[in-house]
Structures are given as structure tokens and as C-alpha cells.
Design a protein around this motif. Structure first.
Motif, PDB file in Angstrom:
ATOM      1  N   MET A 130       0.453  -1.048  -0.005  1.00 48.15           N
ATOM      2  CA  MET A 130       0.129   0.163  -0.118  1.00 48.15           C
ATOM      3  C   MET A 130       0.743   1.584   0.238  1.00 48.15           C
ATOM      4  O   MET A 130       2.072   1.231   0.963  1.00 48.15           O
ATOM      5  CB  MET A 130      -0.499  -0.151   1.270  1.00 48.15           C
ATOM      6  N   TYR A 131       0.296   2.541  -1.156  1.00 45.29           N
ATOM      7  CA  TYR A 131       1.155   3.335  -1.010  1.00 45.29           C
ATOM      8  C   TYR A 131       0.482   4.582   0.529  1.00 45.29           C
ATOM      9  O   TYR A 131      -0.261   3.877   0.959  1.00 45.29           O
ATOM     10  CB  TYR A 131       0.498   4.605  -2.304  1.00 45.29           C
ATOM     11  N   GLU A 132       2.028   4.947   0.578  1.00 46.67           N
ATOM     12  CA  GLU A 132       1.668   6.106   2.187  1.00 46.67           C
ATOM     13  C   GLU A 132       0.359   7.016   1.790  1.00 46.67           C
ATOM     14  O   GLU A 132       0.350   7.527   0.170  1.00 46.67           O
ATOM     15  CB  GLU A 132       2.880   7.076   2.169  1.00 46.67           C
ATOM     16  N   PHE A 133      -0.397   7.709   2.656  1.00 51.42           N
ATOM     17  CA  PHE A 133      -1.462   8.605   2.332  1.00 51.42           C
ATOM     18  C   PHE A 133      -1.720   9.119   3.721  1.00 51.42           C
ATOM     19  O   PHE A 133      -1.419   8.463   4.579  1.00 51.42           O
ATOM     20  CB  PHE A 133      -2.956   7.993   1.637  1.00 51.42           C
ATOM     21  N   ASP A 186      -6.097  14.605  -4.995  1.00 49.69           N
ATOM     22  CA  ASP A 186      -6.560  12.791  -5.074  1.00 49.69           C
ATOM     23  C   ASP A 186      -6.737  12.644  -3.658  1.00 49.69           C
ATOM     24  O   ASP A 186      -6.248  11.557  -2.900  1.00 49.69           O
ATOM     25  CB  ASP A 186      -5.242  12.722  -4.809  1.00 49.69           C
ATOM     26  N   LEU A 232      -6.479  -0.566  -2.108  1.00 52.81           N
ATOM     27  CA  LEU A 232      -5.362  -0.406  -1.917  1.00 52.81           C
ATOM     28  C   LEU A 232      -4.006  -0.982  -1.594  1.00 52.81           C
ATOM     29  O   LEU A 232      -3.212  -0.629  -1.951  1.00 52.81           O
ATOM     30  CB  LEU A 232      -5.699   0.868  -0.739  1.00 52.81           C
ATOM     31  N   LYS A 233      -4.419  -2.188  -1.037  1.00 53.02           N
ATOM     32  CA  LYS A 233      -3.765  -3.655  -0.782  1.00 53.02           C
ATOM     33  C   LYS A 233      -2.829  -3.373  -2.092  1.00 53.02           C
ATOM     34  O   LYS A 233      -2.020  -3.822  -2.858  1.00 53.02           O
ATOM     35  CB  LYS A 233      -4.361  -4.292   0.056  1.00 53.02           C
ATOM     36  N   ARG A 274      -2.836  -1.756  -4.449  1.00 52.68           N
ATOM     37  CA  ARG A 274      -1.934  -0.949  -5.862  1.00 52.68           C
ATOM     38  C   ARG A 274      -2.914   0.238  -6.583  1.00 52.68           C
ATOM     39  O   ARG A 274      -2.532   0.150  -7.762  1.00 52.68           O
ATOM     40  CB  ARG A 274      -0.834  -0.766  -5.853  1.00 52.68           C
ATOM     41  N   MET A 294      -4.707   5.091  -5.387  1.00 46.79           N
ATOM     42  CA  MET A 294      -3.542   5.605  -4.698  1.00 46.79           C
ATOM     43  C   MET A 294      -3.888   7.568  -3.929  1.00 46.79           C
ATOM     44  O   MET A 294      -3.387   7.964  -4.659  1.00 46.79           O
ATOM     45  CB  MET A 294      -2.256   6.397  -5.783  1.00 46.79           C
ATOM     46  N   SER A 321      -4.012  10.406  -1.753  1.00 51.77           N
ATOM     47  CA  SER A 321      -2.783  11.093  -0.964  1.00 51.77           C
ATOM     48  C   SER A 321      -3.570  11.255  -0.053  1.00 51.77           C
ATOM     49  O   SER A 321      -2.962  11.270   1.352  1.00 51.77           O
ATOM     50  CB  SER A 321      -2.299  12.760  -1.292  1.00 51.77           C
ATOM     51  N   ARG A 360      -1.707   3.825   6.796  1.00 48.60           N
ATOM     52  CA  ARG A 360      -1.907   3.164   6.313  1.00 48.60           C
ATOM     53  C   ARG A 360      -1.764   1.593   6.300  1.00 48.60           C
ATOM     54  O   ARG A 360      -1.761   1.002   6.808  1.00 48.60           O
ATOM     55  CB  ARG A 360      -1.124   2.689   4.492  1.00 48.60           C
TER      56      ARG A 360
END
Ligand SMILES: Cc1cc2nc3c(=O)[nH]c(=O)nc-3n(C[C@H](O)[C@H](O)[C@H](O)COP(=O)(O)OP(=O)(O)OC[C@H]3O[C@@H](n4cnc5c(N)ncnc54)[C@H](O)[C@@H]3O)c2cc1C
Ligand code: FES
Ligand code: FES
Lengths: 263, 161
Positions: free
Chosen positions: A1-4, A23, A37-38, A40, A43, A45, B20
Motif C-alpha cells: 500500500m502506498y503512503e497517505f 487526490d 489500496l492493498k 495498489r 493511490m 494522497s 496505512r
């Protein structure tokens, strides 16, 4: 997962403000968004959690008789609290996914996502419900615009849905056994003035739709036999590993008859 | 980052977590409670079930920050302080409701949630409730039997299969 980043507003106005950033995305029950999200596939922000906003939760009866359900109300709460006022809708909510999904997933999240196989859209369309957002009211007829596509604008939040309550209704879902989503699902409703409405999920490439031929026949006579001779056209039906267009079209007829019988 | 405070199995805990961080990763990696399992990436297997404020949820499909202020119970909180198995756990053992045991924490948490609301479920109600719990070993039959037994009902009718 990307950071947010995260935001946890406690009212709709603050949530709308938090969503104004580029975003930014709303997070409700997360039962659709977290798996994406997992993987990807999304994405954002910033995630704006809607779960701590009391004005978006709950089930109540409006003065005009419509059933009002907050956009942040979980499927489990709808199953329990709508049972008396609108049994067909409560039963639908109780068939979504599994118990853990129902304890987190929400009405607003389901409608915003508008999965072509989701359970709520046919109930919203068949009852002619109204979707209330932070900025306007949207009629069901204008809201659904095809697979995963809705009338919602960027950052618009579904605050509430108002359902006219039919005299009799039922949702029957022919579940795809692996995902538990509908391979074909039908919500059939008869209103006090005799008008019948039938909406179908899971079948069409255009997403949820009304089967008007069946509605006409059922408005004359509300009985499974009234539509025994009707067959739904296979054109435009979803073609995937789980079923061909012809199979789905066949199921639409069978499941509609079962829904009318069950209502 | 977010600062969270929550109760886990009756003990209060505070921590700083990334936005996350999934609840399941916080429980397993942050608190060392590795009884809650991760069996899939798609929210479909139920191995990660825990109770949050009494409701059964998938710990892999909720963020740790969302559990701020919550009362969380995991499989580690099911047995007594002296290690005595709960009625449900004992029934799984007595009725051979597990083989490899990977799905078992989720099965036990689901069973506990079911029996809280429906103390005497029918076989069909149990099967429906376990729709989100996948087991690769048992064929489910002995799991259903264990839950029926844990609810104090006669399991002899099921025994033949
Ligand atoms: C194993 C499993 C089985 C499932 N089975 C079914 C099934 O049988 N039938 C079915 O219909 N669904 C099923 N679902 C999906 C489930 O109903 C989800 O809860 C639902 O689709 C999304 O709701 P959510 O609250 O979890 O939204 P989220 O996942 O949090 O969000 C989904 C999307 O909606 C947006 N959003 C969320 N809330 C709002 C709001 N109030 N206003 C505007 N935008 C919003 C988010 O930004 C995101 O884009 C299943 C899910 C899983 C994991
Ligand atoms: S790990 Fe599979 S559902 Fe959570
Ligand atoms: S006992 Fe092995 S997965 Fe269920």
C-alpha cells in the motif's frame, strides 16, 4: 500500500473541506477501498474517514413515510433497524457478503462504488429513492450512470438515502459462490397504487437497470405467472467466466419470478 | 502518523501508527498477538477476524487508526487468564473442529459473535454465518458440529455424516 495522510472529521462540512485537496478520497467501511489500496489500484494522497460522523448514521422514518438511511450506516444496522419498516431492504442488507463485511460496509460506500453486481443499487432504483449529498438531491434514475460510474462529483459525499417504502418487495440474489456478489440479483417492488418496479443487478454491462417489460406486466397482475412468457434480451449482458449473456438473460427471468413470489 | 489508544483483550495500549497500518499488522507486529492470522489479500478468507466493540470484523480490512478508542478482542483474549479454553475453543477440540489450525482463530471469533446474538443457532444459521470463513482442511462439518455443541445443542443428528 502506498503512503497517505489521514483525516478523521466528525461532521459533514469538515469532511467536505478535507476532501477538497487533490487526490483525497473518502473512506467508509473500507470493504471495497482497502482491498483496492492493498492491490495498489487506488493511490489517494489523503484518506478522509467518514466513520466518525454521527449525522451520517442511522435509520428513521420521515414525515412523508419514506425511510431515511444515513450514508454511513452499515449493512448490519440496516438489516436490523429497517426490518420492521421495510423488510425487503433489510433482508437485502442481511445477504451482503458475510457478517464481518456487513459490520463495516456502508450504504453510501456501496452506492458510491456502484459495482455492477452490488446489492443496493437495484433497491435504490426500483423504489425510486433519492440520494442526498452534501450539496444536492439526486434521483435514483439520474444517479446510476453505468458500471462503477455515478452522478457524484469529485469529493461529493452521500449523506443519506430516502426510500419510498413499497407495499410488498423482495430481493433475490443468485450468488456467484466465490465472491458472494450477485451473478444476477433482482429487486421487485409493488407500491400501494399497484405500480410494479423491477431492477436488475449483476447482469448488464450498463450496470443496474429497470426491466420495464416485466414492470408493465406486473403492474397489471402482480404474480410470477404474469411474466412467465417474458424473456430478457441477452444483448448487452455481461460475458465472463461465471456466465454467458444468454445464461444471465435466462437468470433475469427466473430470478424476477422468484422475487415476485417471495415479495 | 496517528496516535491511538485502545483496549486490547482488556488491557489499555497506546501507540503511534502510520495511516496505512492495518489493524491486523498492528496486532501481530506491534503487540505480538500473532494468533490473528492473515490468509488472503482480498478480504475473503476470515482468518483475521477480531471483535471491535463487540462486532466481528476483518482486521485485515480496517486500519489501526480506525480502532482508536475501541475495545478490541482477539483470539488471545478468548481463553481464561489461567489458560482454560473457552466453551467454544473446548468444543472445537472435542469435536475435531480443526486440522492445521490456520483458519481456527477466525472460526472461533465468528462463532463467538454468532452465539452472542443467536445462542441456539440451527445448522443452517451456522453455515450461513460462516460464509466468510474459509477452511482448506476440515470440510466444515466438524466446525459446524463444534459450534452446535458449544451452544449446548445435541450434535448426534449431525454425527453420521
Ligand atoms: C468478501 C466481500 C464480499 C462482499 N459481498 C458483497 C455483496 O454480496 N454485495 C454487495 O453489494 N457488496 C458486497 N461487498 C462490498 C461491500 O458491500 C462494501 O462494503 C461496499 O461495496 C463498499 O462500502 P464501504 O462502506 O466498505 O466503502 P469503502 O470501501 O470505504 O469505499 C468505497 C468507495 O466509495 C467511496 N465512498 C464511501 N462512502 C462514501 C460516501 N458516503 N459518499 C461518497 N463516496 C463514498 C469511497 O471513496 C470509495 O471510492 C463485499 C465485500 C467483500 C470484501
Ligand atoms: S486475511 Fe483474509 S479476510 Fe482478512
Ligand atoms: S483447519 Fe486448516 S484451514 Fe481450517
Amino acid at each position: 500500500m502506498y503512503e497517505f495522510e489521514i483525516a478523521t472529521p466528525t461532521n459533514i462540512a469538515d469532511a467536505v473541506a478535507a476532501l477538497a485537496e487533490e487526490d483525497a478520497q473518502a473512506l467508509a467501511g473500507g470493504q471495497t477501498l482497502i482491498p483496492s489500496l492493498k492491490a495498489r489500484l487506488a493511490m489517494p494522497s489523503r484518506l478522509v474517514s467518514l466513520t466518525r460522523i454521527p449525522e451520517m448514521k442511522g435509520v428513521c422514518r420521515a414525515d412523508d413515510g419514506r425511510l431515511c438511511i444515513g450514508g454511513g450506516t452499515t449493512h448490519a444496522t440496516v438489516a436490523a433497524e429497517a426490518a420492521e419498516a421495510f423488510a425487503g431492504l433489510a433482508a437485502l442488507a442481511g445477504q451482503i457478503g458475510d457478517a464481518a463485511v456487513r459490520n463495516r460496509g456502508t450504504l453510501g460506500g456501496s452506492l458510491a462504488n456502484n459495482d455492477p453486481s452490488a446489492c443496493y443499487p437495484p433497491a435504490v432504483l426500483a423504489t425510486g429513492a433519492t440520494i442526498l449529498t452534501d450539496r444536492r438531491e439526486i434521483a435514483a434514475e439520474d444517479y446510476f450512470q453505468g458500471m462503477f460510474t455515478t452522478a457524484l462529483e469529485e469529493g461529493e459525499i452521500i449523506a443519506e438515502v430516502r426510500f419510498p417504502v413499497p407495499e410488498a418487495s423482495a430481493d433475490v440474489k443468485f450468488a456467484q459462490p466465490a465472491s458472494r456478489f450477485a451473478l444476477v440479483g433482482v429487486f421487485a417492488a409493488r407500491f400501494a397504487d399497484g405500480a410494479a418496479r423491477v431492477a436488475v443487478t449483476g447482469a448488464s454491462e450498463g450496470g443496474v437497470y429497470r426491466w420495464r417489460e416485466a414492470e408493465e406486466a406486473l403492474s397489471e397482475t402482480w404474480s410470477p405467472d404474469a411474466i412467465a412468457g417474458l424473456s430478457a434480451p441477452a444483448e448487452g449482458m455481461i460475458d465472463d467466466a461465471h456466465g454467458s449473456p444468454a445464461y444471465r438473460a435466462h437468470l433475469v427471468g427466473v430470478i424476477t419470478r422468484r422475487a415476485v413470489a417471495a415479495a | 502518523m496517528a496516535q491511538i489508544s485502545l483496549m486490547v483483550n482488556g488491557k489499555s495500549t497506546s501507540a503511534e501508527v502510520e495511516g496505512r497500518t492495518l489493524l491486523v499488522d498492528f496486532l501481530r507486529g506491534g503487540l505480538g498477538l500473532t494468533g490473528t492470522h492473515v490468509g488472503c489479500d482480498t478480504s475473503q478468507c476470515g482468518a483475521c477476524l477480531v471483535h471491535v466493540d463487540g462486532a466481528v470484523v476483518k482486521a485485515c480490512s480496517m486500519f489501526a487508526f480506525e480502532a482508536d478508542g475501541a475495545d478490541v478482542r482477539t483470539i488471545e483474549g478468548m481463553a481464561g487468564a489461567d489458560g482454560a479454553l473457552s466453551t467454544i475453543q473446548q468444543a472445537f477440540r472435542d469435536h475435531h473442529g480443526l486440522q492445521c489450525g490456520f483458519c481456527t482463530p477466525g472460526m472461533v471469533m465468528a462463532a463467538a459473535a454468532l452465539l452472542k446474538d443467536t445462542p441456539k443457532p440451527t445448522e443452517a444459521e451456522i453455515r450461513h454465518y460462516l460464509e466468510g470463513n474459509i477452511c482448506r482442511c476440515t470440510g466444515y462439518h466438524n466446525i459446524i458440529k463444534a459450534i452446535l455443541a458449544a451452544s449446548g445443542q445435541d450434535v448426534s443428528a449431525l454425527a453420521a455424516e
